[in-house]
Write an enzyme that holds these catalytic residues in place. Sequence first.
Site, PDB file in Angstrom:
ATOM      1  N   GLU A   1       0.799  -1.230   0.000  1.00 23.47           N
ATOM      2  CA  GLU A   1       0.000   0.000   0.000  1.00 23.47           C
ATOM      3  C   GLU A   1       0.835   1.286   0.000  1.00 23.47           C
ATOM      4  O   GLU A   1       0.483   2.249   0.677  1.00 23.47           O
ATOM      5  CB  GLU A   1      -0.962   0.002   1.207  1.00 23.47           C
ATOM      6  CG  GLU A   1      -1.926  -1.163   1.159  1.00 23.47           C
ATOM      7  CD  GLU A   1      -2.784  -1.309   2.412  1.00 23.47           C
ATOM      8  OE1 GLU A   1      -3.955  -1.681   2.271  1.00 23.47           O
ATOM      9  OE2 GLU A   1      -2.283  -1.068   3.539  1.00 23.47           O
TER      10      GLU A   1
HETATM   11  C1  TNX Z   1      -4.520  -4.105   4.597  1.00 22.28           C
HETATM   12  S1  TNX Z   1      -2.873  -6.446   4.276  1.00 22.28           S
HETATM   13  C2  TNX Z   1      -3.272  -3.849   5.123  1.00 22.28           C
HETATM   14  C3  TNX Z   1      -3.144  -3.368   6.498  1.00 22.28           C
HETATM   15  C4  TNX Z   1      -4.472  -3.170   7.152  1.00 22.28           C
HETATM   16  C5  TNX Z   1      -5.390  -4.297   6.766  1.00 22.28           C
HETATM   17  C6  TNX Z   1      -6.704  -4.237   7.452  1.00 22.28           C
HETATM   18  C7  TNX Z   1      -1.777  -5.420   4.204  1.00 22.28           C
HETATM   19  C8  TNX Z   1      -0.487  -5.899   3.786  1.00 22.28           C
HETATM   20  N1  TNX Z   1      -2.096  -4.161   4.502  1.00 22.28           N
HETATM   21  O1  TNX Z   1      -2.412  -2.173   6.516  1.00 22.28           O
HETATM   22  O2  TNX Z   1      -4.285  -3.137   8.521  1.00 22.28           O
HETATM   23  O3  TNX Z   1      -5.595  -4.263   5.387  1.00 22.28           O
HETATM   24  O4  TNX Z   1      -7.438  -5.384   7.187  1.00 22.28           O
END
Ligand code: TNX
EC number: 3.2.1.52
Length: 588
Positions: free
Chosen positions: A380
């Site tokens: 992300e």
């Molecule tokens: C996605 S999964 C994220 C996290 C969040 C999560 C909440 C991932 C690698 N990143 O930053 O906490 O969703 O479900």
Amino acid sequence: MPTIPATPAESGPEPLDRLPGRQPAAAELARTAARSAGDLLTPPAPIRLGDVVPAPERVHPDPAADYTLTADAAIRVSPAGREVAEQLAGWLRPATGYPVPVTDAPDADGLLVLTLSEAPLGGAALDAARPAGPVDAARPVDGAAGEGGVGVDGLGDEGYRLDVTGAGVRVTAATAAGLLHGAQTLRQLLPAAIDGAAPVTERWAVPGGTVVDRPRFPYRGAMLDVARHFFPVEDVLRVVDHLARYKLNHLHLHLTDDQGWRIAVDSWPRLSEVGGLTEVGGGPGGFYTQADYRRIVAYAARRHVTVVPEIDLPGHTNAALVAYPDLAPGKVPPPPYTGTEVGFSYVDPADERTYAFVADVVGEVAALTPGPWLHLGGDEAFKVPADTYRAFVERAQTLVAATGKTVVGWHQLAPAGHVDGRVLQWWGTNGDDPETADAVRRGARVILSPGNRVYLDMKYATDTPIGHDWAGLIDVQRAYDWDPGTHLTGVPAEAVLGVEAPLWTESVTTLAEVEFMLFPRLPAVAELGWSPRSTHDWAGFRERLAAHGPRWTAAGITFHPSPDVPWPTPAPTIPTQPTGDTTDAPTH
Ligand code: TNX
């Protein structure tokens, strides 16, 4: 079914009249006779040998060979297995009230009924008591795991053999990890009351027969996000105990994120001293000193759980930027962040100082971490253009490799070049990811954490009081009914290192809430990672899992009384929602 074997045995109790310098005291004879009579009168053990989670590879019950743990139980063990034996004794003592001494003396006083051995033992009474030939393939072995009987040689790094006869119990394994897994199986074969903290009157029966068991995948884990909300060391230790109970062998700690930096780094002290002061919702946050972190690592290691530290880069770094605004793009100090959005922060990929920061941090974390893995995050980073992101990741991967650790990262790392051994953690929801499949063709291995199956921050149902639902609602059957070996298109089972259940903690604030989200789904994921595919069976699993409700209740573990699971009646005392209370501390 003799309680005392007729011949001296390496594994079983010595006949009382052959112990050096001892005459059979009347009291001992009386006790022996009473036990034999008791064996004749008491019903078979209420637990069946196959009632284990995760399901063992092979089970050969022998109902005529139940064993009953009594006050004179002792554990005999070779020095290399002592640590495991002490843990087993620590599980047995509170509820039985028995002293359960641990000894490595072959001629130790008292009846030696549990034998842990790191080497195959021959010619012992227990061998004589088990059926001839290979253990029945009551549960046939998965293809690659081989056919026919499995000797100790075939148990591998983590396998074990458990033999239960009227004379005693023996766990045999090639490693201490295998011994511990076998001891965990034995623990589950005792009545649920064994998990209580105070002595109770109970017939401590263990079902007779033989279990031969080893894992399907080498990597079986859970992740705890200690960044969104901080969890003190004691909470993490208790989570380690939960993992070990179900033969999970990796604890991934998500140590850094926008809302908090949780690990002290000597060369960049403000990361924890400033970046550690926040968490979601405005609470006080916190961080682990290096001594704290070492304590977690050591506690986990004794339970054969490897800690996988994650330093999330280049995104999810707001807390680091608050501490060191020089790392921020444009050098603009961001405000501390205590919300739950993602994807807005990143360290400046155009500044060389960023790479010095990465090298220092991963260098210190690697030095603190005996395990082979270092997780770079990589998810992300929405504000970083694709080419820039890829170049950053390639440099960061090289810096991790230079520490001697193997790179793990979220599957967003896939487009970057391969470095030796790298592992991608797949958290998608559609089972199809050409970039990850391509990275696998270039040498990557995969840990499967499909968001819509094993994201343990997802709600069980619409009325679950905490959790997310962006990847769907995940009750126990949904967490259980999929196959890591075939889940991801273009990724063969051989490239799958294992499974991991992440618990993100935006909405999870206490240990009781952590447990509420872990149980009963964590054991489902553990079974996917450990058990041969041939054992996979929802109907059987939910029955075996149901029997763990009373165990969790006895142990003071909070859990969700999922309607997917036929909990025994009368219903155990189950909190219907997180209560915040815990009744026992981790064992040290
Ligand atoms: C996605 S999964 C994220 C996290 C969040 C999560 C909440 C991932 C690698 N990143 O930053 O906490 O969703 O479900």
